[in-house]
Write a protein that holds these residues in place. Structure first.
Motif, mmCIF file in Angstrom:
data_model
loop_
_atom_site.group_PDB
_atom_site.id
_atom_site.type_symbol
_atom_site.label_atom_id
_atom_site.label_comp_id
_atom_site.label_asym_id
_atom_site.label_seq_id
_atom_site.Cartn_x
_atom_site.Cartn_y
_atom_site.Cartn_z
ATOM 1 N N ASP A 311 0.773 -1.327 0.171
ATOM 2 C CA ASP A 311 -0.035 0.062 0.142
ATOM 3 C C ASP A 311 0.960 1.418 -0.084
ATOM 4 O OD1 ASP A 311 -2.489 -1.342 0.379
ATOM 5 O OD2 ASP A 311 -2.620 -1.308 2.140
ATOM 6 N N PHE A 312 1.680 1.193 1.036
ATOM 7 C CA PHE A 312 3.095 2.495 0.800
ATOM 8 C C PHE A 312 3.402 2.574 -0.343
ATOM 9 C CE2 PHE A 312 6.740 4.521 2.014
ATOM 10 C CZ PHE A 312 6.688 5.662 2.898
ATOM 11 N N GLU A 313 4.008 1.484 -0.911
ATOM 12 C CA GLU A 313 4.907 1.689 -2.079
ATOM 13 C C GLU A 313 4.043 1.996 -3.173
ATOM 14 O OE1 GLU A 313 8.380 -1.080 -4.185
ATOM 15 O OE2 GLU A 313 6.587 -2.305 -3.245
ATOM 16 N N GLY A 315 1.479 3.989 -3.059
ATOM 17 C CA GLY A 315 0.624 5.462 -2.886
ATOM 18 C C GLY A 315 -0.480 5.443 -2.395
ATOM 19 N N ARG A 316 -0.991 4.273 -1.712
ATOM 20 C CA ARG A 316 -2.522 4.259 -0.979
ATOM 21 C C ARG A 316 -2.152 4.631 0.417
ATOM 22 N NH1 ARG A 316 -2.142 -0.622 -4.452
ATOM 23 N NH2 ARG A 316 -1.786 -1.709 -2.794
ATOM 24 N N ASP A 317 -2.571 5.885 0.740
ATOM 25 C CA ASP A 317 -2.532 6.466 2.022
ATOM 26 C C ASP A 317 -1.277 6.139 2.808
ATOM 27 O OD1 ASP A 317 -3.121 7.601 4.501
ATOM 28 O OD2 ASP A 317 -5.152 7.046 4.588
ATOM 29 N N ARG A 318 -0.129 6.702 2.597
ATOM 30 C CA ARG A 318 1.062 6.282 2.935
ATOM 31 C C ARG A 318 1.127 6.443 4.675
ATOM 32 N NH1 ARG A 318 5.919 7.694 -1.177
ATOM 33 N NH2 ARG A 318 5.410 6.003 -2.560
#
Length: 383
Positions: A311-313, A315-318
């Motif tokens: 998710d972070f990689e 770009g989903r709500d970092r």
């Protein structure tokens, strides 16, 4: 004030590098038969049970990948284990060339063809190939891929059987998932077009049949037309939702195909319903209704950590992903990785946090290693 994510990640990486990898390469490897042990008791002594091909393959993968990362020098161990596996598990049967299990003396026990096991052997071979073995790995991988594309292909034309001879009339999602993981690596390591076709086929099956958009859930068992088996009693495992999130992102990166919509639907029930006591992931949830199995397994929490790293990689709500990663790393440390000995784990706990097994299965190292490696890759340098 120290950053909770980097504090937990540092502790997890130190645990895997300084404790887990050394233990499972020494006590966890039987030099007499040159195979990894299947499980140990809480005093870290090996238990005499059949040794599955899946476990051998997972351990070879772990030590190959750890060697690539510079976390461990496992070249000799990997070479020794792979040569032993290819010899001791060989059946001489064209339709089931590698046995499901052998005993602790290296004698064949169960010899059926198992897609789940073959997927992990293919994953291991792919990482051995990345270490530079161009002989045994290439030949064995080609054999596995050919068998999967022929005898183990599902008769309905979608996906793969879980084993031959078949054990029942069900089709299962779990072998499809791990075969996708393995085929993604094989396509890259061996530049294999058939492996790429396997990836495409499994994702198409997931999109068209396995994932129920109506229920936003992925079942475990299906009939031979990939319809959910016994829907009123069917359940989903949040850990597998998280695992598919990670895999679909990897598939998207490899192929350029969009998977964001599917990932969004997978995420909804996994995050909303799957997080249990102490932040660990519950075992299963009814697809329809409210029934839940509140016990928790180490592997499912590992898969959630991989999903939030993805998710972070992507770009989903970092900010939320970093917070979730810190919480999941803490849950792993508190619930599972704090015992029963250095480098071991509690594999399964009940709803009150009490251990449900009296042994440590070697198979879990794969989940823990990949989760920590992915978290370190993604968050290790993150602000």
């Amino acid at each position: 004030m120290p950053d909770p994510l980097h504090t937990e990640l540092g502790a997890a990486k130190a645990w895997i590098v300084d404790k887990a990898l050394p233990f499972w390469s020494r006590t966890g490897f039987d030099r007499n038969i040159e195979l990894f042990v299947e499980r140990v008791d809480f005093s870290a002594q090996p238990i005499d049970v059949p040794q599955r091909l899946m476990v051998q393959s997972r351990q070879i993968y772990v030590f190959s990948h750890a060697t690539q990362l510079g976390w461990f020098d496992g070249r000799e161990l990997v070479d020794t284990a792979l040569r032993s596996v290819l010899k001791k598990y060989a059946t001489g049967q064209p339709r089931a060339p590698m046995a499901f299990s052998v005993d602790r003396r290296g004698n064949l026990v169960e010899t059926f063809a198992d897609t789940y096991s073959y997927a992990f052997l293919l994953l291991a071979l792919s990482f051995v190939r990345k270490l530079g073995d161009c002989g045994a790995a290439d030949a064995a991988a080609a054999e596995m891929i050919a068998l999967l594309r022929s005898d183990l292909a599902h008769p309905c034309g979608l996906g793969f059987l879980d084993r031959l001879p078949r054990r029942d009339a069900y089709s299962r999602q779990n072998p499809q998932m791990h075969l996708l993981e393995a085929a993604l690596e094989a396509a890259s390591a061996f530049d294999n077009a058939e492996a790429r076709r396997i990836c495409d086929q499994i994702v198409a099956l997931f999109e068209s049949k396995m994932f129920s958009r109506q229920h936003r859930a992925l079942a475990e068992l299906y009939d031979d037309n990939w319809q959910i088996a016994d829907l009123p009693r069917a359940s989903f495992e949040p850990g597998h939702h998280f695992e598919w999130i990670w895999l679909l992102d990897r598939f998207s990166r490899a192929t350029g195909r969009a998977t964001e919509a599917l990932i969004g639907e997978l995420s909804q029930r996994a995050y909303a319903e799957g997080i249990g006591g102490s932040g660990a992931i519950v075992e299963s949830i009814a697809i329809e209704g409210t029934a839940r199995v509140e016990s928790r397994r180490c592997w499912a929490t590992c898969e959630a950590l991989k999903a939030v790293a993805s998710d972070f990689e992507f770009g989903r709500d970092r900010a939320l992903s970093k917070s979730r990663a810190a919480a999941l790393l803490r849950a792993l440390r508190v619930c599972f990785l704090s015992g029963p000995f250095d480098g071991g784990w509690i594999d399964r706990i009940d709803g009150d946090g009490r251990p449900m097994l009296d042994y440590v299965p070697a198979s879990t190292l794969y989940h823990v290693f990949v989760a920590i490696a992915e978290a370190d890759r993604v968050f290790g340098g993150a602000d």
